[in-house]
Scaffold this active site. Structure first.
Site, mmCIF file in Angstrom:
data_model
loop_
_atom_site.group_PDB
_atom_site.id
_atom_site.type_symbol
_atom_site.label_atom_id
_atom_site.label_comp_id
_atom_site.label_asym_id
_atom_site.label_seq_id
_atom_site.Cartn_x
_atom_site.Cartn_y
_atom_site.Cartn_z
ATOM 1 N N ARG A 43 0.969 -1.439 0.105
ATOM 2 C CA ARG A 43 0.039 -0.040 0.061
ATOM 3 C C ARG A 43 1.017 1.316 -0.068
ATOM 4 N NH1 ARG A 43 -3.183 -1.167 5.364
ATOM 5 N NH2 ARG A 43 -0.794 -1.645 5.696
ATOM 6 N N LYS A 142 2.072 -19.374 5.748
ATOM 7 C CA LYS A 142 1.313 -20.114 6.875
ATOM 8 C C LYS A 142 1.256 -18.735 7.620
ATOM 9 C CE LYS A 142 4.684 -20.173 10.485
ATOM 10 N NZ LYS A 142 5.421 -20.811 11.580
ATOM 11 N N HIS A 172 7.774 -23.975 5.240
ATOM 12 C CA HIS A 172 9.128 -23.763 4.371
ATOM 13 C C HIS A 172 9.964 -24.931 4.998
ATOM 14 C CE1 HIS A 172 10.021 -21.698 8.491
ATOM 15 N NE2 HIS A 172 10.980 -22.052 8.271
ATOM 16 N N LYS A 176 13.673 -27.460 3.015
ATOM 17 C CA LYS A 176 14.831 -27.845 3.691
ATOM 18 C C LYS A 176 15.515 -29.034 3.474
ATOM 19 C CE LYS A 176 14.280 -25.405 8.287
ATOM 20 N NZ LYS A 176 15.035 -24.288 8.534
ATOM 21 N N GLU A 210 14.426 -23.441 20.736
ATOM 22 C CA GLU A 210 14.705 -22.198 20.190
ATOM 23 C C GLU A 210 15.484 -21.477 21.570
ATOM 24 O OE1 GLU A 210 11.667 -19.885 18.572
ATOM 25 O OE2 GLU A 210 11.350 -21.375 17.016
ATOM 26 N N ASP A 230 2.039 -22.242 16.049
ATOM 27 C CA ASP A 230 3.125 -21.387 15.329
ATOM 28 C C ASP A 230 4.251 -22.757 14.905
ATOM 29 O OD1 ASP A 230 4.532 -19.251 14.317
ATOM 30 O OD2 ASP A 230 6.061 -19.771 15.803
ATOM 31 N N HIS A 235 4.887 -27.261 11.174
ATOM 32 C CA HIS A 235 6.426 -27.778 10.963
ATOM 33 C C HIS A 235 6.672 -29.291 11.685
ATOM 34 C CE1 HIS A 235 6.925 -23.879 9.206
ATOM 35 N NE2 HIS A 235 7.253 -23.485 10.649
ATOM 36 N N LYS A 331 10.346 -21.739 23.346
ATOM 37 C CA LYS A 331 11.328 -20.785 23.264
ATOM 38 C C LYS A 331 12.064 -20.730 24.442
ATOM 39 C CE LYS A 331 8.572 -17.804 19.746
ATOM 40 N NZ LYS A 331 9.952 -18.025 18.880
#
Ligand SMILES: NC(=O)c1ccc[n+]([C@@H]2O[C@H](COP(=O)([O-])OP(=O)(O)OC[C@H]3O[C@@H](n4cnc5c(N)ncnc54)[C@H](OP(=O)(O)O)[C@@H]3O)[C@@H](O)[C@H]2O)c1
Length: 482
Positions: A43, A142, A172, A176, A210, A230, A235, A331
């Site tokens: 935009r 996603k 994604h 890999k 992570e 998520d 995944h 995480k």
């Protein structure tokens, strides 16, 4: 010689475009025989030159020179994906190939805009493939819905606008190399496949750990989604499907996807106790003091979103009945790694003087499980196989040993980034590494059926709430620490 190609990114001034899509397209531009055109749509008002300069500035220093050769094929259109997109049609007509070009539309938009954007593309006649028009394909990012009902609704609308073979739902992880190797390794090495079942495998664990917390500027998105949606729903269930699927009869995309869907449809989380959810509090990761999730900028007060999930799942099918599949993602864990570990059963009789034991946290003395196949996906890209060997000396004492393979040693740092492979496949119309409608829905159905659980605190820099350790039973062992 193929037909000319036009690639349109809707949402082209965002993070995904700058960090993933443009580097991948730049690399492909150097290799494609047919030069393609890229049109970015967003935009904000930008000239073609300003858009090119913005993309160039986001690239690593070493890629900027290559971009200069590509820049003249990059164009910009100020436009709202939620409104009339006929100006996009006019711009594409004016580019080389015009209406005769193959067109790939990439929706790098927030999910609420997927449907309006699709409807506007369709209304502008941009998706029509009839009457001899060349191919039109759409790549959708996603998250694909936020539960089964919304994913179904999204699928229904998409299928009213496009044929399934025009829709490329991206995950994604499937781009890999090491994830594709899960499939290749299993089905091209006859020494493993005969053992790949409940008779010989005791347990499979999959970890995506992570060190990072919620990323700057992403709290709004993340808090509405959480660790389960998520990472696990997409995944991690894809990793599980590749590990557990039956051998397909060919490499045809539909044959492979049929087998993955069958795995996802057999997935069960048997009870509430088999799922642990957690949220990090302040702590220390890699020697750095870090704040808790609730203190992160942009996280709403009173949030109950989880940043950690651990599951003990089962597959109700002939091959895997009774074998636990333990999945863990979090995480702010002590270490970043992604790994699949396949633990084989102990021999039925111990023919050694000292078979080796390990004492587990609850004081249980258990025979060592030397036969573990570990497929590390990141940061290391390795395959290792553990086995027992006789220690030198009198008697028969077994000690653990390993055979290891490292992608870097064998292939150098040559593997293409995931987005590059996936964009190339979408340009070529190969959907193998993309998700089919029933695959996404089966994954949502499995996740939606998981009973709700309280969110338990864990300090940043620890391996999650202690309840997650209790998902291992008896002598099954414990979570990998990478
Ligand atoms: N970033 C990642 O690493 C990543 C990874 C996996 C999946 N994804 C998914 O990819 C999508 C994009 O993510 P992102 O991180 O790139 O988001 P982002 O940084 O917020 O960028 C969104 C882009 O959309 C444009 N936009 C917003 N509203 C628009 C509209 N009505 N019409 C046209 N353009 C519009 C924005 O520019 P204007 O404001 O100028 O319009 C901006 O260019 C999301 O669905 C996300 O979930 C992202």
């Amino acid at each position: 010689m193929g037909i000319p190609l036009q690639i349109v990114i809707l949402g082209a001034s965002g993070d995904l475009t700058a960090r993933k899509l443009v580097p991948a397209l730049l690399s492909l531009a150097g290799r494609c025989t047919e030069p393609f055109r890229l049109v970015g749509v967003a935009r904000r008002p930008l000239s073609h030159e300003a858009f090119r300069a913005q993309l160039r500035a986001e690239l690593p220093e070493e890629d900027r020179q290559a971009f200069d050769g590509f820049a003249e094929r990059v164009h910009y259109l100020q436009g709202d994906a939620g409104e009339d997109l006929t100006p996009l049609g006019h711009q594409l007509e004016a580019l080389p190939g015009g209406a005769g070009a193959g067109r790939l539309f990439y929706l790098a938009l927030k999910p609420g805009l997927f449907l309006p954007a699709m409807e506007n593309l369709a209304r502008g006649g941009l998706l029509a493939q009839e009457n001899g028009a060349p191919w039109r394909r759409v790549v959708i990012e996603k998250p694909f819905g936020h539960d089964l009902a919304s994913a179904r609704a999204l699928n229904r609308t998409l299928q009213s606008l496009l044929r399934e073979d025009q829709i490329f739902r991206i995950d994604h992880y499937l781009g890999k190399e090491t994830v594709q190797n899960l499939f290749a390794f299993r089905f091209n090495n006859t020494i493993f496949e005969p053992l790949w079942n409940r008779q010989h495998i005791e347990l499979v664990q999959i970890t995506v750990a992570e060190e990072l917390g919620v990323e700057r500027g992403r709290a709004g998105y993340y808090d509405a989604v959480g660790a389960m949606r998520d990472m696990v729903q997409n995944h991690m269930l894809q990793l599980l499907a590749l590990i557990a699927m039956e051998p397909p009869s060919s490499l045809r995309p539909e044959t492979i996807r049929d087998q993955k869907v069958a795995v996802l449809k057999s997935l069960r989380i048997p009870s509430g106790d088999a799922c642990v959810r957690g949220r990090y509090t302040a702590g220390n990761v890699g020697g750095q003091a870090v704040q808790g999730y609730l203190e992160e900028e942009g996280v709403p007060a009173g949030s109950t979103t989880e940043t950690f999930v651990a599951l003990r799942a089962e597959l109700e099918n002939w091959r895997w009945a009774g074998v636990p599949f333990l999945l863990r993602h979090g995480k702010r864990l002590p270490k970043r790694f992604t790994e699949v570990k396949v633990q084989f059963r102990v021999p039925p009789i111990q023919l050694s003087d000292a078979p080796g034991t390990e004492v587990l946290a609850d004081g249980l003395a258990c025979a060592l499980r030397p036969n573990q196949l570990t497929l590390s996906l990141q940061p290391r890209e390795t395959v290792s196989l553990g086995f027992g060997v006789k220690a030198p000396g009198p008697g028969m004492t077994m000690v653990p040993a390993q055979l290891a393979f490292d992608y870097k040693d064998r292939f150098g740092g040559q593997t293409a980034p995931a987005y590059e492979r996936l964009l190339l496949d979408a340009m070529n119309g190969d959907p193998t590494l993309f998700l089919r409608n029933d695959e996404v829905e089966a994954a949502w159905a499995a996740v939606d059926a998981i009973p709700g659980q309280p969110v338990r605190d864990y300090a940043a820099g620890t391996w999650g709430p202690p309840e997650a350790d209790r998902l291992f039973h008896g002598c099954e062992g414990g979570w990998s620490h990478g």
